[in-house]
Design an enzyme around this catalytic site. Sequence first.
Site, short mmCIF file in Angstrom:
data_model
loop_
_atom_site.label_atom_id
_atom_site.label_comp_id
_atom_site.label_asym_id
_atom_site.label_seq_id
_atom_site.Cartn_x
_atom_site.Cartn_y
_atom_site.Cartn_z
N HIS A 104 0.91 -0.96 0.10
CA HIS A 104 -0.02 -0.04 -0.13
C HIS A 104 0.70 1.25 0.01
CE1 HIS A 104 -2.39 -2.81 2.46
NE2 HIS A 104 -3.68 -2.40 1.65
N ASP A 145 2.21 2.07 3.30
CA ASP A 145 3.27 1.07 3.85
C ASP A 145 4.69 1.40 3.67
OD1 ASP A 145 1.04 -0.69 4.25
OD2 ASP A 145 1.44 -1.89 2.54
N GLU A 164 -10.99 -6.24 -5.18
CA GLU A 164 -10.67 -7.47 -4.01
C GLU A 164 -12.03 -7.68 -3.25
OE1 GLU A 164 -7.27 -7.47 -2.09
OE2 GLU A 164 -8.03 -8.50 -0.30
N GLU A 214 -9.52 -13.81 -2.41
CA GLU A 214 -8.73 -14.23 -1.22
C GLU A 214 -9.60 -15.30 -0.58
OE1 GLU A 214 -7.03 -10.95 0.81
OE2 GLU A 214 -7.70 -11.66 2.96
N HIS A 219 -11.59 -13.84 2.52
CA HIS A 219 -13.02 -13.26 2.01
C HIS A 219 -14.08 -14.23 1.53
CE1 HIS A 219 -10.28 -9.48 1.58
NE2 HIS A 219 -10.14 -10.18 2.68
N ASP A 236 -5.06 -13.28 -3.26
CA ASP A 236 -4.38 -13.11 -1.83
C ASP A 236 -4.51 -14.31 -1.17
OD1 ASP A 236 -3.69 -10.58 -2.19
OD2 ASP A 236 -4.88 -9.57 -0.90
N ASP A 277 -11.86 -12.63 9.57
CA ASP A 277 -10.71 -12.61 8.74
C ASP A 277 -9.39 -12.53 9.65
OD1 ASP A 277 -9.67 -11.93 6.31
OD2 ASP A 277 -9.88 -9.91 6.27
N ASP A 334 -6.63 -14.07 8.42
CA ASP A 334 -5.37 -13.97 7.47
C ASP A 334 -4.45 -14.77 7.78
OD1 ASP A 334 -6.77 -12.13 5.71
OD2 ASP A 334 -5.66 -10.20 6.92
C1 XUL Z 1 -8.29 -6.85 3.82
C2 XUL Z 1 -7.30 -7.06 2.68
C3 XUL Z 1 -6.21 -6.01 2.32
C4 XUL Z 1 -6.07 -6.08 0.69
C5 XUL Z 1 -5.20 -4.94 0.42
O1 XUL Z 1 -9.09 -7.62 4.01
O2 XUL Z 1 -7.41 -8.30 2.25
O3 XUL Z 1 -5.11 -6.46 2.93
O4 XUL Z 1 -5.74 -7.15 0.16
O5 XUL Z 1 -5.76 -3.53 1.01
CO CO Z 2 -6.32 -9.14 0.53
#
Ligand code: XUL
Ligand code: CO
Length: 447
Positions: free
Chosen positions: A110, A113, A241, A277, A280, A305, A316, A318
């Site tokens: 980003h 970042d 996304e 993702e 998601h 992702d 979420d 991750d």
């Molecule tokens: C949030 C997510 C973000 C995007 C980039 O859930 O996945 O990290 O991938 O903004």
């Molecule tokens: Co993402």
Amino acid sequence: MTVDAQGGAHAPFFPEIGPICFEGPQSDNPLAYQYYDKDRVVLGKRMEDHLRMAVCYWHTYCWDGVDMFGAPAFERPWHQGASPRDAADRKMAAAFEFLTKLDLPFYCFHDVDVVEPSPTPAALSDNLRRATEALAAHQDRTGKRLLWGTANLTNHRRYAAGALTNPDPDIVACAVHQIRDCLNATHALGGQNYVLWGGREGYDTLLNTRLDRELEQYGRFLSLVVEHKHKIGFKGKIMIEPKPHEPVYHMYDFDTATIYGFLSRFGLLGEVHVNIEPNHSTLSGHSFAHEIAMAVSLGMMGSIDINCGNSQNGWDTDQFNLDIRDMTLALIELLPAGGLDTGGFNFDAKVRRQSSDLSDLFFGHIGGVDALARALLSAAELIEKGALKSHKEARYAGWQDPLGQAMMAETASLDSIADQVVEQGLNPDHASGRQEYLENLVNRSLV
Ligand code: XUL
Ligand code: CO
């Protein structure tokens, strides 16, 4: 900032850890790959070229372990510096050292970042310009490449009610400014794609929201992003996304099918793709494979992702995806459709807050890389054996017969089809879908 052969005055940040190499399944070295052998050819392509893996800036280098209930838990050496700018430079040196040691080809970031904290939009612009030059120097030095860039349109408090869908045009203008700059930076760095994740493009309550107006805005400004991409000659894909909620209660980019409807309404089909993702996908009540199959069938496949959630709590979270079966099921949808093109597998995954050592960052990624490599090998075996494909072909074979062809022809009507039932004396029986047999085929293929 000086970028010398070691990655700047600041490196190394991981002096104890050498390059991560392929050692094979018999290796018990936790800092080696057992399955990811980048030059191994699978289905006619090198593993590295199939998977195009990327490390993300935000979880791996930016996150300090803060969560809703606790202060920063990580002491990353690159979070300290002689100044905020020096810390940003140190973080960049650490990022390229990590990527080089993992021997992965891509990274993602980003705008916020890669720069020091920037109090105004104008300061963010200046800092991003400088950071872009530094990133370019690191890319030249290491040969690493940018899979995609994205503007962070969720963190600043001005975006509490959305960015492109904000009720306040001044705030929308700031979002446009940020996207313009970040798309330009991505282009300057030879980025393969540009991503928009609309985390706050949605609403918390309809009581204060004009959904009709916000969707109009979203379509309008997304069209301008596409227009700008063509204006500057950016050849990569613009990708949205999908995610159904979190941070807002309802997100407009709910899932791939919803985005298809939105793009089609604004004439953007073919111009915008999706960055899928797994975590998601499951939040929206779908499987990872479903979202891939949907994107492939709608011509919207962009990038991935890669991560997963925790099946008990549904958040979420991750996490690094270690579910070889889940990823195999997605790959057997993706690979026969041509694979990733400009996309890749970006590890949008983070180590747990208790995993506070620098070595944990390596263990997380090594596990994710190897699981993905095993999924690729498993999917390749299934594709090469061809049993799944031939089962599907047999299941739909009737559509090649005269009645099937006539029913799909433009001349067909409800009457013409219905009348065939009596004329031909049709009274068909059901054929088994063989789900358990097919599931066993998948499980037997898992490497
Ligand atoms: C949030 C997510 C973000 C995007 C980039 O859930 O996945 O990290 O991938 O903004
Ligand atoms: Co993402």
